[in-house]
Motif scaffolding. Sequence first.
Motif, mmCIF file in Angstrom:
data_model
loop_
_atom_site.group_PDB
_atom_site.id
_atom_site.type_symbol
_atom_site.label_atom_id
_atom_site.label_comp_id
_atom_site.label_asym_id
_atom_site.label_seq_id
_atom_site.Cartn_x
_atom_site.Cartn_y
_atom_site.Cartn_z
ATOM 1 N N CYS A 1 0.839 -1.192 0.000
ATOM 2 C CA CYS A 1 0.000 0.000 0.000
ATOM 3 C C CYS A 1 0.878 1.247 0.000
ATOM 4 C CB CYS A 1 -0.898 0.019 1.233
ATOM 5 S SG CYS A 1 -1.963 -1.437 1.382
ATOM 6 N N ALA A 2 0.410 2.297 -0.658
ATOM 7 C CA ALA A 2 1.170 3.546 -0.764
ATOM 8 C C ALA A 2 1.151 4.344 0.531
ATOM 9 C CB ALA A 2 0.614 4.399 -1.904
ATOM 10 N N SER A 3 0.040 4.267 1.297
ATOM 11 C CA SER A 3 -0.086 5.045 2.533
ATOM 12 C C SER A 3 -1.284 4.541 3.313
ATOM 13 C CB SER A 3 -0.259 6.530 2.223
ATOM 14 O OG SER A 3 -1.464 6.739 1.511
ATOM 15 N N LEU A 4 -1.385 5.023 4.580
ATOM 16 C CA LEU A 4 -2.540 4.707 5.415
ATOM 17 C C LEU A 4 -2.971 5.956 6.166
ATOM 18 C CD1 LEU A 4 -4.564 2.779 6.832
ATOM 19 C CD2 LEU A 4 -2.765 2.347 8.532
ATOM 20 N N ASP A 5 -4.256 6.321 6.021
ATOM 21 C CA ASP A 5 -4.900 7.364 6.823
ATOM 22 C C ASP A 5 -6.047 6.693 7.558
ATOM 23 O OD1 ASP A 5 -3.540 9.884 6.245
ATOM 24 O OD2 ASP A 5 -4.245 9.563 4.201
ATOM 25 N N PRO B 1 8.143 1.536 1.302
ATOM 26 C CA PRO B 1 9.128 2.273 2.091
ATOM 27 C C PRO B 1 8.816 3.773 2.081
ATOM 28 C CG PRO B 1 10.209 0.695 0.664
ATOM 29 C CD PRO B 1 8.755 0.719 0.266
ATOM 30 N N ASN B 2 8.972 4.400 3.238
ATOM 31 C CA ASN B 2 8.758 5.842 3.423
ATOM 32 C C ASN B 2 7.285 6.252 3.309
ATOM 33 O OD1 ASN B 2 10.031 8.252 4.198
ATOM 34 N ND2 ASN B 2 9.900 9.019 2.112
ATOM 35 N N ALA B 3 6.381 5.290 3.385
ATOM 36 C CA ALA B 3 4.946 5.588 3.293
ATOM 37 C C ALA B 3 4.489 6.354 4.529
ATOM 38 C CB ALA B 3 4.146 4.300 3.164
ATOM 39 N N PRO B 4 3.581 7.325 4.359
ATOM 40 C CA PRO B 4 3.004 7.994 5.520
ATOM 41 C C PRO B 4 1.925 7.132 6.173
ATOM 42 C CG PRO B 4 2.178 8.978 3.493
ATOM 43 C CD PRO B 4 3.180 7.935 3.091
ATOM 44 N N VAL B 5 1.950 7.100 7.509
ATOM 45 C CA VAL B 5 0.946 6.407 8.297
ATOM 46 C C VAL B 5 0.372 7.435 9.266
ATOM 47 C CG1 VAL B 5 0.495 4.574 9.971
ATOM 48 C CG2 VAL B 5 2.143 4.204 8.131
ATOM 49 N N GLY C 1 11.191 -1.017 4.275
ATOM 50 C CA GLY C 1 11.924 0.160 4.752
ATOM 51 C C GLY C 1 11.183 0.786 5.922
ATOM 52 N N ARG C 2 11.546 1.985 6.252
ATOM 53 C CA ARG C 2 10.890 2.719 7.332
ATOM 54 C C ARG C 2 9.622 3.385 6.807
ATOM 55 N NH1 ARG C 2 15.318 4.093 11.466
ATOM 56 N NH2 ARG C 2 13.495 4.792 12.581
ATOM 57 N N VAL C 3 8.720 3.718 7.720
ATOM 58 C CA VAL C 3 7.530 4.487 7.364
ATOM 59 C C VAL C 3 7.511 5.753 8.217
ATOM 60 C CG1 VAL C 3 6.215 2.439 6.689
ATOM 61 C CG2 VAL C 3 6.000 3.327 9.010
ATOM 62 N N ARG C 4 6.733 6.740 7.770
ATOM 63 C CA ARG C 4 6.597 8.012 8.502
ATOM 64 C C ARG C 4 5.284 7.968 9.280
ATOM 65 N NH1 ARG C 4 5.985 11.945 4.333
ATOM 66 N NH2 ARG C 4 5.571 10.240 2.923
ATOM 67 N N GLN C 5 5.377 7.989 10.612
ATOM 68 C CA GLN C 5 4.190 7.831 11.453
ATOM 69 C C GLN C 5 3.770 9.142 12.098
ATOM 70 O OE1 GLN C 5 4.445 4.704 14.391
ATOM 71 N NE2 GLN C 5 5.849 3.530 13.117
ATOM 72 N N SER C 6 2.463 9.368 12.114
ATOM 73 C CA SER C 6 1.849 10.448 12.875
ATOM 74 C C SER C 6 0.672 9.831 13.618
ATOM 75 C CB SER C 6 1.365 11.563 11.949
ATOM 76 O OG SER C 6 0.598 12.501 12.684
ATOM 77 N N VAL C 7 0.740 9.852 14.949
ATOM 78 C CA VAL C 7 -0.294 9.212 15.760
ATOM 79 C C VAL C 7 -0.837 10.247 16.740
ATOM 80 C CG1 VAL C 7 -0.828 7.325 17.337
ATOM 81 C CG2 VAL C 7 0.901 7.000 15.558
ATOM 82 N N SER D 1 -2.134 2.187 19.061
ATOM 83 C CA SER D 1 -0.926 1.379 18.966
ATOM 84 C C SER D 1 -0.555 1.202 17.494
ATOM 85 C CB SER D 1 -1.153 0.015 19.602
ATOM 86 O OG SER D 1 -0.065 -0.847 19.342
ATOM 87 N N VAL D 2 0.639 1.640 17.143
ATOM 88 C CA VAL D 2 1.149 1.456 15.780
ATOM 89 C C VAL D 2 2.483 0.738 15.916
ATOM 90 C CG1 VAL D 2 1.907 2.588 13.666
ATOM 91 C CG2 VAL D 2 0.004 3.550 14.981
#
Length: 124
Positions: free
Chosen positions: A70-74, A88-92, A107-113, A119-120
Amino acid sequence: MDINLVGCAGMVVVPMLAAVLSMAAQVGVVEEGRDTISVTGVGHERTIDCQGRAVAIAGTGHRLTFTGTCASLDLTGSDNRITITLAPNAPVNVQGTGQTVRWSSSGRVRQSVVGYGNSVSQQR
């Protein structure tokens, strides 16, 4: 002759309430567009092939697994359980209460919680 209307009403209301609650277990829509998968409402339980698309989820009580990448998760709402593979580098982005996201990626993802009790975590 006395008629107990409370007892009669209770006998009718309980089965009707059970029927309404069972119908309300899954409400809303799942739209699979070319670029985005959108899930709204209450109680969807399914597995969806992401095929590189972005994922937007709003609502309560969803139990969703996304296969493929998946490209991203909102995610907004409460008490959703999401399992997802991300690019990799997808925004969550997670907002709400009691959300659980288990993600995997090469890879890593970019998280905003934002919110309470969310829980992520990365699946290993």
